[in-house]
Design a protein around this motif. Structure first.
Motif, PDB file in Angstrom:
ATOM      1  N   ILE A 219       1.248  -1.535  -0.181  1.00  0.00           N
ATOM      2  CA  ILE A 219       0.114   0.242  -0.324  1.00  0.00           C
ATOM      3  C   ILE A 219       0.642   1.371   0.112  1.00  0.00           C
ATOM      4  CG2 ILE A 219      -1.890   0.950   1.132  1.00  0.00           C
ATOM      5  CD1 ILE A 219      -2.370  -1.869   0.892  1.00  0.00           C
ATOM      6  N   CYS A 220       0.705   2.228  -1.079  1.00  0.00           N
ATOM      7  CA  CYS A 220       1.211   3.734  -1.006  1.00  0.00           C
ATOM      8  C   CYS A 220       1.484   3.780   0.715  1.00  0.00           C
ATOM      9  CB  CYS A 220       0.644   4.382  -1.989  1.00  0.00           C
ATOM     10  SG  CYS A 220       1.512   6.032  -2.088  1.00  0.00           S
ATOM     11  N   THR A 221       2.000   4.455   1.076  1.00  0.00           N
ATOM     12  CA  THR A 221       2.214   5.667   2.006  1.00  0.00           C
ATOM     13  C   THR A 221       1.878   6.589   2.057  1.00  0.00           C
ATOM     14  OG1 THR A 221       4.864   6.834   1.522  1.00  0.00           O
ATOM     15  CG2 THR A 221       4.487   4.258   2.286  1.00  0.00           C
ATOM     16  N   HIS A 222       1.383   7.063   1.046  1.00  0.00           N
ATOM     17  CA  HIS A 222       0.966   8.590   0.779  1.00  0.00           C
ATOM     18  C   HIS A 222      -0.746   8.661   1.372  1.00  0.00           C
ATOM     19  CE1 HIS A 222      -1.469  12.576  -1.988  1.00  0.00           C
ATOM     20  NE2 HIS A 222      -0.512  12.355  -1.138  1.00  0.00           N
ATOM     21  N   GLU A 223      -1.784   7.947   0.311  1.00  0.00           N
ATOM     22  CA  GLU A 223      -2.579   7.469   0.755  1.00  0.00           C
ATOM     23  C   GLU A 223      -3.059   6.040   0.159  1.00  0.00           C
ATOM     24  OE1 GLU A 223      -6.039  10.314  -1.654  1.00  0.00           O
ATOM     25  OE2 GLU A 223      -5.004  11.924  -1.061  1.00  0.00           O
ATOM     26  N   HIS A 224      -4.406   5.275   0.527  1.00  0.00           N
ATOM     27  CA  HIS A 224      -4.729   4.065   0.557  1.00  0.00           C
ATOM     28  C   HIS A 224      -4.257   3.973  -1.019  1.00  0.00           C
ATOM     29  CE1 HIS A 224      -6.736   0.374   0.387  1.00  0.00           C
ATOM     30  NE2 HIS A 224      -5.604   0.054   1.544  1.00  0.00           N
TER      31      HIS A 224
ATOM     32  N   GLU B 282       5.676   2.954  -9.496  1.00  0.00           N
ATOM     33  CA  GLU B 282       5.302   4.954  -9.350  1.00  0.00           C
ATOM     34  C   GLU B 282       3.853   4.151  -9.072  1.00  0.00           C
ATOM     35  OE1 GLU B 282       4.771   7.376 -12.814  1.00  0.00           O
ATOM     36  OE2 GLU B 282       3.911   6.573 -13.364  1.00  0.00           O
ATOM     37  N   CYS B 283       3.282   5.222  -8.130  1.00  0.00           N
ATOM     38  CA  CYS B 283       2.152   4.405  -7.509  1.00  0.00           C
ATOM     39  C   CYS B 283       0.733   5.292  -8.468  1.00  0.00           C
ATOM     40  CB  CYS B 283       1.827   5.507  -5.894  1.00  0.00           C
ATOM     41  SG  CYS B 283       0.116   5.386  -5.544  1.00  0.00           S
ATOM     42  N   PRO B 284      -0.733   4.312  -8.885  1.00  0.00           N
ATOM     43  CA  PRO B 284      -0.984   4.155  -9.545  1.00  0.00           C
ATOM     44  C   PRO B 284      -2.049   5.701  -9.639  1.00  0.00           C
ATOM     45  CG  PRO B 284      -1.863   2.613  -8.572  1.00  0.00           C
ATOM     46  CD  PRO B 284      -0.469   2.431  -7.850  1.00  0.00           C
ATOM     47  N   LYS B 285      -2.400   5.900  -8.400  1.00  0.00           N
ATOM     48  CA  LYS B 285      -3.449   7.111  -7.841  1.00  0.00           C
ATOM     49  C   LYS B 285      -2.809   8.462  -8.114  1.00  0.00           C
ATOM     50  CE  LYS B 285      -6.401   7.595  -4.168  1.00  0.00           C
ATOM     51  NZ  LYS B 285      -7.229   7.117  -3.376  1.00  0.00           N
ATOM     52  N   HIS B 286      -1.041   8.494  -7.642  1.00  0.00           N
ATOM     53  CA  HIS B 286      -1.072  10.268  -7.940  1.00  0.00           C
ATOM     54  C   HIS B 286       0.630  10.351  -8.202  1.00  0.00           C
ATOM     55  CE1 HIS B 286      -3.809  10.873  -4.509  1.00  0.00           C
ATOM     56  NE2 HIS B 286      -4.108  11.265  -4.894  1.00  0.00           N
ATOM     57  N   ASN B 287       0.684   8.965  -8.814  1.00  0.00           N
ATOM     58  CA  ASN B 287       2.169   9.330  -9.547  1.00  0.00           C
ATOM     59  C   ASN B 287       3.700   9.286  -8.692  1.00  0.00           C
ATOM     60  OD1 ASN B 287       0.463  10.806 -11.083  1.00  0.00           O
ATOM     61  ND2 ASN B 287       1.097   8.894 -12.441  1.00  0.00           N
ATOM     62  N   GLY B 288       2.887   9.110  -7.476  1.00  0.00           N
ATOM     63  CA  GLY B 288       4.574   9.466  -6.534  1.00  0.00           C
ATOM     64  C   GLY B 288       5.591   7.759  -6.607  1.00  0.00           C
ATOM     65  N   ARG B 289       6.319   7.736  -6.352  1.00  0.00           N
ATOM     66  CA  ARG B 289       7.427   6.900  -6.971  1.00  0.00           C
ATOM     67  C   ARG B 289       8.816   6.121  -5.308  1.00  0.00           C
ATOM     68  NH1 ARG B 289       9.452   8.894 -12.468  1.00  0.00           N
ATOM     69  NH2 ARG B 289       7.729   8.833 -13.574  1.00  0.00           N
TER      70      ARG B 289
HETATM   71 FE1  FES Z   1       0.282   6.978  -3.634  1.00  0.00          FE
HETATM   72 FE2  FES Z   1      -0.972   9.307  -3.516  1.00  0.00          FE
HETATM   73  S1  FES Z   1      -2.111   7.646  -3.009  1.00  0.00           S
HETATM   74  S2  FES Z   1       1.208   9.010  -4.551  1.00  0.00           S
END
Ligand code: FES
Length: 109
Positions: free
Chosen positions: A49-54, A68-75
């Motif tokens: 799970i991404c550390t930014h959001e779910h 690269e996260c599918p939600k906001h493209n965090g890497r």
């Molecule tokens: Fe992964 Fe926002 S939830 S970058």
């Protein structure tokens, strides 16, 4: 052995289940993990799970040693879990991986 103190090795998948430079989701005991196969054919595991959001990281894109996260493209660097810049600033937890007899094992805790 001290092994039991720090976690257990769990059989996650067949090595061939993950394409080169790709990632799969693995769920175990209520936890979600992401298991990666790097271009050099080594395997890595992180929190799934991404550390930014779910967001499920296995739905994201692997590029070299990054996910690269599918939600906001965090890497993140999936080898170290390091967050590589906004919007992600919290590193991913990583887990040891070994391949034996064509199976991928993740050391969970
Ligand atoms: Fe992964 Fe926002 S939830 S970058």
């Amino acid at each position: 052995m001290n092994d039991t103190i720090t976690g257990e090795w769990v059989d996650a998948c067949a090595a061939e289940d993950i394409d080169e430079e790709d990632v799969i989701r693995f769920d175990h005991a209520g936890q979600t993990y992401a298991i990666y196969r790097a271009p050099d054919d080594t395997y890595y595991a992180t929190d799934g799970i991404c550390t930014h959001e779910h967001a499920i990281l296995a739905d994201g894109l692997v590029m070299d040693d990054m996910i690269e996260c599918p939600k906001h493209n965090g890497r993140f660097d999936y080898r170290t879990g390091k967050a590589l810049g906004a919007p992600v600033c919290i590193d991913l937890k990583t887990f040891p991986v070994k391949v034996e007899s064509g199976r991928v094992f993740v050391r969970v805790n």
